[in-house]
Design an enzyme around this catalytic site. Structure first.
Site, PDB file in Angstrom:
ATOM      1  N   ARG A 290     -26.957 -41.167  17.202  1.00 50.17           N
ATOM      2  CA  ARG A 290     -27.040 -41.393  15.787  1.00 50.17           C
ATOM      3  C   ARG A 290     -26.632 -40.134  15.328  1.00 50.17           C
ATOM      4  NH1 ARG A 290     -32.019 -42.532  13.170  1.00 50.17           N
ATOM      5  NH2 ARG A 290     -31.926 -40.307  12.281  1.00 50.17           N
ATOM      6  N   HIS A 294     -30.751 -41.575   9.476  1.00 54.37           N
ATOM      7  CA  HIS A 294     -31.098 -43.090   9.367  1.00 54.37           C
ATOM      8  C   HIS A 294     -30.393 -44.053   8.583  1.00 54.37           C
ATOM      9  CE1 HIS A 294     -33.229 -46.816   9.787  1.00 54.37           C
ATOM     10  NE2 HIS A 294     -33.708 -46.673   8.631  1.00 54.37           N
ATOM     11  N   TYR A 303     -36.624 -33.901  11.876  1.00 56.39           N
ATOM     12  CA  TYR A 303     -37.289 -34.237  13.330  1.00 56.39           C
ATOM     13  C   TYR A 303     -36.233 -33.940  14.513  1.00 56.39           C
ATOM     14  CZ  TYR A 303     -34.500 -38.382  11.692  1.00 56.39           C
ATOM     15  OH  TYR A 303     -33.599 -39.153  11.234  1.00 56.39           O
TER      16      TYR A 303
END
Lengths: 398, 324
Positions: A290, A294, A303
């Site tokens: 990705r 998100h 992260y």
């Protein structure tokens, strides 16, 4: 090299290195389709041969065009979201190959039960961009009448149902729809999607088991983009791959390079053909990454590192196909620019068409709870209509 | 024709399967075994495994698959062994079956019928014995029905199958052995309205499902004392037949609600609230609720009996409403 952390010599919890393919398997066991990584496009634009699924120039160009379109649409929508013109958006940036290959591999009569990042399948299968954008704006042109978040669209015309925000619930539904086709003796294939995080949900296992036991005509796809919001795939599973989980349910499974649109097209076409021939379900893991957040509500810098993202940008599905098209003399810089201009113009036109449409009438919110409006909702609607339609009461802001 | 509630359910299933090729029954042990309450006994052998299908043991899978099959043009009947187990499929029912029509702007409908046993009284302890129909009656998008008579056990299923929306049928497990007369040719019944099962003039007893026979028995006891009780069977728990509730209270001026669910935040609470909102000035006395004690249903018979609405409790409640 097969992409998984351990086979790269890195520890659990370390980021999965971007796969480079094709390469000879290090371990003979990795030759199993659920442990290896099926790819066709190499880094220099070469394409491995497949005998059973034709890969015509027109198909390749269409795949490129569709991937490019959704990338530009997603970028435009994120921009509008940042400008406050769109409430929420989830892109499929970096993982366009799976939805586009799905759209190209299916027939009009097939069904799709997507997860979050497969809206583009609908565009490939004929949904107009303006209709798609009306859903993002939630206005009177929205097929869903403003009742669903953006990126949660459905469209009956292209047989695509809305996914389950609770994660995974669409998987048993896909199996049920496939079973309906089997009972009706219709040569219809149902494709269900789930993310890597979704494989931890009970519905994943329940659906896989049900599909295996009943041998239903479905293709179950795990888009492994390596993150469930912030949680890495290593914290979802101790399996060596996601594809290998299919063994436990008696479902033939294959792990595919999720950034190789032609490999995905071949794998999905083969799985759909198996289903249509009454040979039962197939499970596909599409290994991808990705690239974007998100959703518009997420900050991925919390992260993961830019360096990690950069590694995967080298594996970008558009660039992979583009190198091949250039090598085959199907595309050059001029054609690329013309395509981009054309797509951008179409997007601008669709935004201009969709954005000004009125929001749905406030009393429309009572419709479609049931096929017919029951007495208690008639009563509630009448009470609402007796209230002034000021913004505070759900009316349209002046 | 003398028959049982169970046989009425079975006949309704059989007729539905014979009449419409889109209908199939699925659930745990519904096939050759004939269902854990024997409601599909013989149907597997008669109609075959495609129409009467044993599923893997996963409520979420077979309810989800039922939703998918309904989207795919079938008319599935899903049997969940008891409503206690339905919680394993709650996300499918609440977030999916109940919402898909609305969330899709009316593009998709989910004409699935989900049957489940409910209620206590068989010494099966908490995890088999709860009455959760009131929870489901809270959810927009669902129609929730509770057949309390043989005619409704026979007639609600075909109407539910004709309904384009998801319908949940709660069959109180104590009713399966209920015997009675069913008129020849009994068929589909409405799933919109409550029904007065016994007319009366002194007090309204509003109930449904497994509490209906107990409430009718209480009305009989009361009649011997010279008290004329009207018994209203709600039948349909969502949408509630508010007009019928208000009409009976308007007639008798007194209300007792009998509901095997827990009292707080319950279906019984909803009935009383509606009367308080719209029938307040009809009332001559505060309403009273007879519900299950608010405990997990226990195993020993005397404790289980003590936890549930019983005829003497209903009779005492009526005396309280009439005499203070």
């Amino acid at each position: 090299m097969h992409g998984h952390g351990d086979s790269q010599g890195s520890g659990r919890g370390a980021p999965v290195a971007a796969p480079r393919a094709p390469a000879a398997p290090a371990d003979p066991a990795d030759e199993a389709p659920d442990l290896g990584l099926f790819c066709l496009l190499d880094d220099e634009g070469g394409l491995a041969d497949v005998a059973d699924v034709p890969l015509e120039p027109a198909l390749k160009l269409r795949a490129y065009r569709e991937m490019k379109r959704i990338r530009l649409v997603d970028a435009r929508m994120m921009l509008l979201q940042r400008q406050g013109r769109v409430g929420f958006y989830g892109t499929c940036t970096g993982q366009e190959a799976t939805p586009i290959a799905t759209g190209l591999a299916l027939r009009p009569e097939d069904w799709v039960f997507p997860a979050l990042r497969e809206s583009a399948v609908m565009l490939v299968r004929g949904l107009s961009l303006t209709t798609y954008l009306c859903q993002v704006f939630g206005n009177r042109g929205d097929l869903l009448k403003g009742r669903q978040m953006p990126s949660h669209m459905s469209a009956r015309s292209v047989r695509q149902v809305s996914w389950g925000s609770c994660i995974g619930t669409q998987f048993p539904q896909a199996v049920g729809a496939a079973w309906a086709a089997k009972l009706r003796r219709e040569p219809v294939v149902t494709v269900g999607f789930i993310g890597d995080g979704g494989t931890s949900e009970p519905d994943f296992h329940a659906a896989m088991n049900f599909a295996g036991v009943y041998r239903v005509p479905c293709v179950l796809v795990c888009q492994n983009n390596q993150f469930a919001i912030s949680v890495r795939q290593e914290h979802q599973t101790a399996s060596s791959t996601f594809a290998v989980k299919g063994r436990g349910y008696g479902i033939p499974s294959v792990r595919v390079d999720g950034n190789d649109v032609l490999a995905l097209y071949v794998a999905l076409s083969r799985a759909a053909a198996r289903a249509r021939a009454g040979q039962g379900p197939t499970f596909i893991e599409a290994l991808t990454y990705r690239i974007g957040a998100h959703s518009s509500s997420d900050d991925p810098s919390r992260y993961r590192s830019d360096a990690e993202v950069e590694t995967w940008l080298q594996r970008d599905p558009l660039q992979r196909l583009r190198r091949h098209l250039v090598r085959e003399r199907l595309l050059d810089d001029g054609a690329e620019q013309r395509l981009e201009d054309e797509l951008n113009a179409a997007i601008a036109e669709a935004v201009a068409e969709a954005e000004p449409l009125e929001p749905p009438a406030r009393e429309s919110l009572f419709d479609d709870v049931y096929a017919e409006l029951p007495w208690h909702l008639r009563e509630q609607r009448a009470l609402m209509l007796a209230e002034p339609a000021a913004a505070a009461h759900g009316g349209r802001p002046a | 024709m003398k028959t049982t509630y169970r046989e009425c359910v079975r006949q309704a299933l059989r007729e539905a399967l014979l009449r419409d090729p889109r209908v199939f029954l699925m659930g745990e042990d519904v096939g050759r075994y004939g269902g854990c309450y024997a409601c599909s006994k013989g149907l597997h052998d008669e109609l075959g495994p495609e129409r009467v299908r044993d599923t893997p043991l996963s409520e979420s899978a077979f309810v989800g698959a039922g939703i998918g099959a309904a989207l795919g043009g079938m008319r599935p009947i899903v049997e969940i062994m008891t409503c206690n187990f339905s919680l394993l499929a709650l996300d499918q029912i609440l977030n999916n079956a109940a919402t898909l029509r609305h969330m899709s702007g009316g593009q998709f409908e989910v004409p699935v019928v989900i049957r489940m046993a409910t209620g206590a009284g068989r010494q099966l302890a908490a995890q088999h014995s709860h009455s959760l129909e009131g929870w489901y009656a809270h959810i927009p998008g669902l129609r929730v029905v509770a057949p309390g008579t043989l005619a409704d056990a026979r007639g609600m299923l075909p109407t539910a199958l004709a309904d384009p929306d998801p319908v949940l049928i709660f069959e109180n497990a104590l009713l399966y052995n209920l015997e009675g007369e069913l008129p020849e040719g009994a068929g589909a019944v409405d799933i919109d309205h409550a029904c007065v099962r016994r007319p009366g003039s002194d007090v309204s007893l509003v109930t449904y499902g497994g509490s209906l026979p107990k409430t009718l028995a209480a009305a009989e006891v009361l009649a011997a004392e010279g008290i004329s009780a009207e018994v209203l069977d709600l039948r349909v728990l969502r949408p509630l037949d508010g007009a019928a509730i208000l009409a009976t209270v308007d007639k008798t001026k007194r209300l007792v609600v009998v509901d095997e669910g827990w009292r707080s935040v319950s279906l019984a609470a909803e009935v009383v609230a509606r009367v308080a909102e719209e029938g307040f000035f009809s009332l001559d006395a505060p309403p009273v609720r007879v519900c299950s004690e608010e405990v997990p249903i226990p195993y020993p018979k005397h404790l289980e009996d003590a936890a549930l609405p019983q005829v003497p409790k209903i009779v005492r409640a009526v005396r309280q409403v009439l005499h203070g």
